[in-house]
Design an enzyme around this catalytic site. Structure first.
Site, short mmCIF file in Angstrom:
data_model
loop_
_atom_site.label_atom_id
_atom_site.label_comp_id
_atom_site.label_asym_id
_atom_site.label_seq_id
_atom_site.Cartn_x
_atom_site.Cartn_y
_atom_site.Cartn_z
N ARG A 71 0.84 -1.21 0.00
CA ARG A 71 0.00 0.00 0.00
C ARG A 71 0.87 1.25 0.00
NH1 ARG A 71 -4.12 -0.57 4.76
NH2 ARG A 71 -4.74 1.49 4.02
N ASN A 103 -7.19 9.18 6.07
CA ASN A 103 -6.32 8.49 5.12
C ASN A 103 -4.90 8.38 5.67
OD1 ASN A 103 -8.51 8.36 3.47
ND2 ASN A 103 -7.95 10.14 2.24
N HIS A 120 -5.90 8.48 11.68
CA HIS A 120 -5.58 7.05 11.65
C HIS A 120 -4.12 6.79 11.32
CE1 HIS A 120 -10.11 6.19 10.91
NE2 HIS A 120 -9.85 6.39 12.18
#
Ligand code: BV8
Length: 249
Positions: A71, A103, A120
């Site tokens: 990712r 994000n 986050h």
């Protein structure tokens, strides 16, 4: 919908304080798959909410580290889109603008946003699982392969395993980040919620706190979400096509 976009642009132009609250849809037009799109290959048999947990990392560090490194490599190869750039332009036009993002990519920063609040965490802030939670530098590992395991590095300072610098399900959000986001939402004139399904808590409380405090809530999302119910205006479109029209000229 042009009437709604014009009404939203007028709300933003007349605002002294704006919160821009973003989710995975913000980066979709940059080619970064949304949170649940990412599960391919080896990871396909997992549910993202099971893989993004301390338990999954403890059980199989190579599986989880491989997913995050994949990712991270996708995020590094992506470019900010017109939506990210519009958010940065909004910050310049309305000094009382706060960006709060769920994000873990760095596209807001790369578009020019000064200090987005990462509720986050970030793919670019790994740390060790040792008591010192030492920040880790990225190893020059080979380019991560999709669906492949990758062994996490060990901390230079204490030898503990290095983990992604994100907030996993079941983990508390960074206290200061959450406190600042709640304070901004409780005192803003307008909150733009962009590209989020509004189902992950406690982050999903942020637009609801703004609505309860009397702010105008403007949602930008091609699809309906639970946040429709608290939105003053629902702009059914994408971040890159709608947000530029909301920036005061
Ligand atoms: C915690 C980092 C407690 C990792 C993520 C009630 C209160 C508190 C907690 C809970 C609660 N109920 C349940 C919980 C537990 C849980 C939770 O909320 N579960 C959900 C599934 C019900 N919450 C937690 O575990 C949180 N921690 O509560 O801890 C605690 C307290 C003290 C001490 C110890 C523990 C932690 C949650 C954080 C999890 N980490 N990310 C990683 O990325 O791998 S969450 C992760 O999922 C993402 O970061 C993101 O936030 C979320 C996905 O949400 P979205 O961003 O909205 O993305 P999604 O794909 O869902 O939607 C995209 C939207 O964009 C769609 O609507 C789509 O239509 C739209 N879209 C698509 N294209 C575009 C677009 N929009 C615009 N333009 C486009 N082009």
């Amino acid at each position: 919908m042009t009437g709604a976009i014009e009404a939203a642009a007028a709300l933003v132009a007349g605002a002294h304080s704006v919160v821009v609250f973003t989710g995975a849809g913000m980066s979709a037009e940059s080619g970064v798959p949304t949170f649940r799109d990412d599960l391919t290959g080896l990871w396909a048999r997992f549910d993202a909410e099971r893989l993004a947990t301390p338990e999954a990392f403890h059980a199989d560090p190579d599986l989880v580290w491989g997913w995050y490194e994949w990712r991270r490599s996708r995020a590094r190869r992506a470019e900010p889109n017109a939506g990210h750039r519009a958010v940065a332009a909004l910050e310049a036009a309305v000094p009382g603008t706060t960006v709060v993002t769920q994000n873990v990519d760095d596209l807001h920063e790369r578009a020019g946003s000064a200090a987005p609040n990462h509720l986050h965490g970030s793919l670019f802030a790994p740390r060790c699982i040792g008591a010192g939670a030492h920040p880790a530098v990225f190893p020059d590992a080979e380019e991560p392969q999709e669906g492949r395991r990758l062994a996490p590095p060990r901390c230079d300072a204490c030898g503990a395993l290095v983990r992604p610098g994100v907030v996993w399900f079941g983990e508390a959000l960074p206290e200061e980040a959450l406190r600042a986001a709640v304070a901004a939402a409780a005192s803003c004139d307008v909150l733009l919620t962009v590209g989020t399904s509004g189902v992950v808590y406690p982050a999903a409380e942020i637009p609801r706190i703004a609505a309860r405090a009397g702010a105008a809530v403007v949602q930008v999302n091609p699809d309906p979400t639970p946040l429709d119910a608290v939105s003053t205006l629902n702009l059914r479109g994408t971040a890159a096509t709608i947000l530029p029209a909301l920036v005061p000229v």
